[in-house]
Write a protein that holds these residues in place. Structure first.
Motif, short mmCIF file in Angstrom:
data_model
loop_
_atom_site.label_atom_id
_atom_site.label_comp_id
_atom_site.label_asym_id
_atom_site.label_seq_id
_atom_site.Cartn_x
_atom_site.Cartn_y
_atom_site.Cartn_z
N LEU A 1 0.90 -1.05 0.03
CA LEU A 1 -0.18 0.02 0.26
C LEU A 1 1.02 1.14 0.08
N LEU A 2 0.70 2.20 -0.97
CA LEU A 2 1.46 3.34 -1.06
C LEU A 2 0.18 4.70 -1.01
N TYR A 3 0.67 5.35 -0.12
CA TYR A 3 -0.38 6.33 0.39
C TYR A 3 0.23 7.70 0.04
N LEU A 4 -0.46 8.56 -0.62
CA LEU A 4 -0.12 10.07 -1.14
C LEU A 4 -1.24 11.03 -0.17
N GLU B 1 -0.59 11.23 -11.17
CA GLU B 1 0.64 11.15 -12.09
C GLU B 1 1.94 10.61 -11.01
N LYS B 2 1.96 11.11 -10.09
CA LYS B 2 2.87 10.87 -9.12
C LYS B 2 3.01 9.45 -8.69
N LEU B 3 1.94 8.82 -8.32
CA LEU B 3 1.65 7.42 -8.04
C LEU B 3 1.81 6.72 -9.14
N VAL B 4 1.27 7.07 -10.38
CA VAL B 4 1.80 6.04 -11.64
C VAL B 4 3.32 6.10 -11.80
N GLU B 5 3.77 7.10 -11.48
CA GLU B 5 5.37 7.13 -11.75
C GLU B 5 6.08 5.75 -10.78
N ARG B 6 5.38 5.80 -9.68
CA ARG B 6 5.66 4.49 -8.77
C ARG B 6 5.34 3.33 -9.00
N ARG B 7 4.31 3.10 -10.26
CA ARG B 7 4.01 1.91 -10.83
C ARG B 7 3.02 1.23 -10.05
N ARG C 1 4.57 -8.59 0.26
CA ARG C 1 5.64 -7.95 0.66
C ARG C 1 5.05 -6.83 1.82
N ARG C 2 3.77 -6.61 2.10
CA ARG C 2 3.17 -6.02 2.97
C ARG C 2 4.08 -4.59 3.16
N LEU C 3 4.36 -3.90 2.03
CA LEU C 3 4.88 -2.64 2.09
C LEU C 3 3.68 -1.62 2.79
N ARG C 4 4.32 -0.72 3.37
CA ARG C 4 3.30 0.48 3.75
C ARG C 4 4.18 1.67 3.61
N ARG C 5 3.84 2.70 2.77
CA ARG C 5 4.61 3.91 2.53
C ARG C 5 3.75 4.96 2.22
N PRO D 1 0.59 4.05 15.15
CA PRO D 1 1.56 5.13 15.23
C PRO D 1 2.08 5.04 13.34
N ILE D 2 2.71 6.20 13.03
CA ILE D 2 3.14 6.03 11.73
C ILE D 2 4.38 6.11 11.95
N PRO D 3 5.58 5.07 11.51
CA PRO D 3 6.84 5.13 11.62
C PRO D 3 7.57 6.05 10.63
N ARG D 4 8.37 6.91 11.23
CA ARG D 4 9.39 7.98 10.76
C ARG D 4 9.61 7.38 9.10
N GLU D 5 10.30 6.33 9.38
CA GLU D 5 10.86 5.81 8.27
C GLU D 5 10.11 5.37 7.00
N SER D 6 8.70 5.25 7.28
CA SER D 6 7.99 5.11 6.01
C SER D 6 7.24 6.27 5.43
N LEU D 7 7.73 7.44 5.97
CA LEU D 7 7.51 8.64 5.32
C LEU D 7 8.47 9.22 4.27
N GLU D 8 7.81 9.86 3.25
CA GLU D 8 8.73 10.63 2.24
C GLU D 8 8.18 11.80 1.96
N LEU D 9 8.84 12.89 1.90
CA LEU D 9 8.26 14.15 1.24
C LEU D 9 8.42 14.26 -0.18
N VAL D 10 7.42 14.73 -0.74
CA VAL D 10 7.44 14.75 -2.28
C VAL D 10 6.91 16.11 -2.75
N THR D 11 7.18 16.76 -3.85
CA THR D 11 6.51 17.75 -4.35
C THR D 11 5.63 17.42 -5.52
N LEU D 12 4.47 18.15 -5.77
CA LEU D 12 3.82 17.68 -6.93
C LEU D 12 3.76 18.88 -7.84
#
Lengths: 259, 259
Positions: free
Chosen positions: A19-22, A47-53, A223-227, A248-259
């Motif tokens: 699961l990938l969350y934006l 578009e940002k999520l499609v880039e991540r396939r 793989r149970r990815l949570r990002r 809790p949301i673990p800090r290492e699962s977070l990523e800052l992006v620009t749209l």
């Protein structure tokens, strides 16, 4: 932020999926914006999520679903796209006996009438009333989920419904904003009569499961990815997001992006 | 939207100046965003106004002033830039007898401590307490300016102050967000003891007048232009903006822009 209630339901129902969350936290809330702006932002996010396939897109926001779902479906013809409105409308039509359905949502979702259209398509005799409840969004983000402020806010928004004669009362309420499940107990308590409550989270998770199963898209190698991608202040996302995710949301699962 | 309270004070105090307003309604509110995002947005907004050949910039938002004023001053070295915090801090230092000053603001403004720094620079013995009051923003935009919801919200935010022993009470309150003047009567009513109230609007308008006069920049040929640029839904801007400006915003004075 509210989309995390949908994420949480998806995560429980489909534990073996990635699961990938934006969260477009830099520009939230969408609920008080105009249609064109919401469509533009939804296209950028997709578009940002499609880039991540991604293999399937969930528009986990009622406002974005109401404004942008057809545009997203047209722009990404080969990507399955699931919004939160159709599943909620379907569930409401199933549980309501009388067909009198109350929808609570943001200013934009209610003005757009997306729920009324979706409900009437399934059940033409239904009587749908919509009430915009913008402050519920701010209350949920502030973490004020009970107490006098929430009670008085609910009483004020719902006053026209509470004044109805018994024969006109709704028997089903749709929480037509992903923030509102946090306030569900307070909203329910505002009614002196019983009614069923439908929210977008569980109903949408079920729709996603059905679609993945039907299309043979379920993850063969879990793989149970949570990002979590966020467009602003990851620290605030982790803190406020905790209310919505109820974990809790673990800090290492977070990523800052620009749209 | 809140910047319109500053606009209103400027318009009354400087009727012969041309006033151009930019409301970044597509991305509001700024008060819950991170510093870098606010700085990026403030630079984009300023660029748009500089293109229109402004002679002076008022940053009519406490959050943007707290986060971005030094960056804007550095980026536009030849443009006079006036924020709303220094004038408010100065007024608070003048009216407070005891030096115990309470600042109400957005989450971002309070965390940034811009008011505390500005007040302590002028009056090092002051004791400044800040309380973030995010919901006041949503209440002002909803037009709920009095009644039980506002009263309960104020009571909850201000509970720590109301619990202080008399000798520790503030004697001055700074409305450190441009939305809050709309709620001034309700905020004042929450206190069982008297205090002076300072807001950004009148104090900033005076600072602008002083700067224009001192720099010889007052308009020699009055045109009294009033023009509003908005990044989203001009109809909503006109409707909600009416609360803040306390007068109607003519549709022909509105222009939709993209940042």
């Amino acid at each position: 932020m509210g989309g995390l209630t949908v994420f949480s339901a998806l995560s429980r129902r489909l534990p073996d999926e990635d699961l990938l969350y934006l969260g477009d936290t830099a520009r939230l809330p969408y609920g008080t914006k105009g249609q064109e702006t919401i469509i533009r932002y939804a296209l950028q996010a997709t578009e940002k999520l499609v880039e991540r396939r991604i293999k399937l897109l969930v528009v986990a926001c009622n406002t974005a679903t109401a404004a942008a779902l057809p545009v997203l479906e047209a722009a990404y013809a080969h990507l399955p796209v699931i919004g939160v409105i159709e599943p909620g409308a379907r569930a409401a039509c199933e549980v309501s006996r009388t067909g009198r359905i109350l929808v609570l949502g943001t200013e934009s979702t209610i003005r757009n009438q997306a729920y009324a259209r979706a409900i009437l398509a399934l059940r033409p005799q239904a009587r749908v009333t919509g009430i915009p409840c913008s402050l519920f969004v701010a209350l949920a983000e502030e973490g004020w989920l009970n107490g006098p402020v929430v009670e008085e806010t609910a009483a004020r928004y719902l006053a026209p419904i509470l004044a109805l004669p018994p024969e006109d009362r709704p028997d089903c309420i749709v929480l037509g904003c992903t923030h509102f499940p946090l306030l569900a107990p307070a909203i329910r308590a505002a009614f002196p009569f019983p009614l069923d409550m439908v929210d977008s989270a569980e109903t949408t998770a079920r729709a996603v499961q059905n679609r993945l199963t039907a299309s043979g898209l379920l993850n063969p190698a879990p793989r149970r990815l949570r990002r979590f991608l966020t467009t602003d202040a990851p620290d605030r996302f982790a803190r406020v997001g905790g209310y919505f995710l109820a974990e809790p949301i673990p800090r290492e699962s977070l990523e800052l992006v620009t749209l």
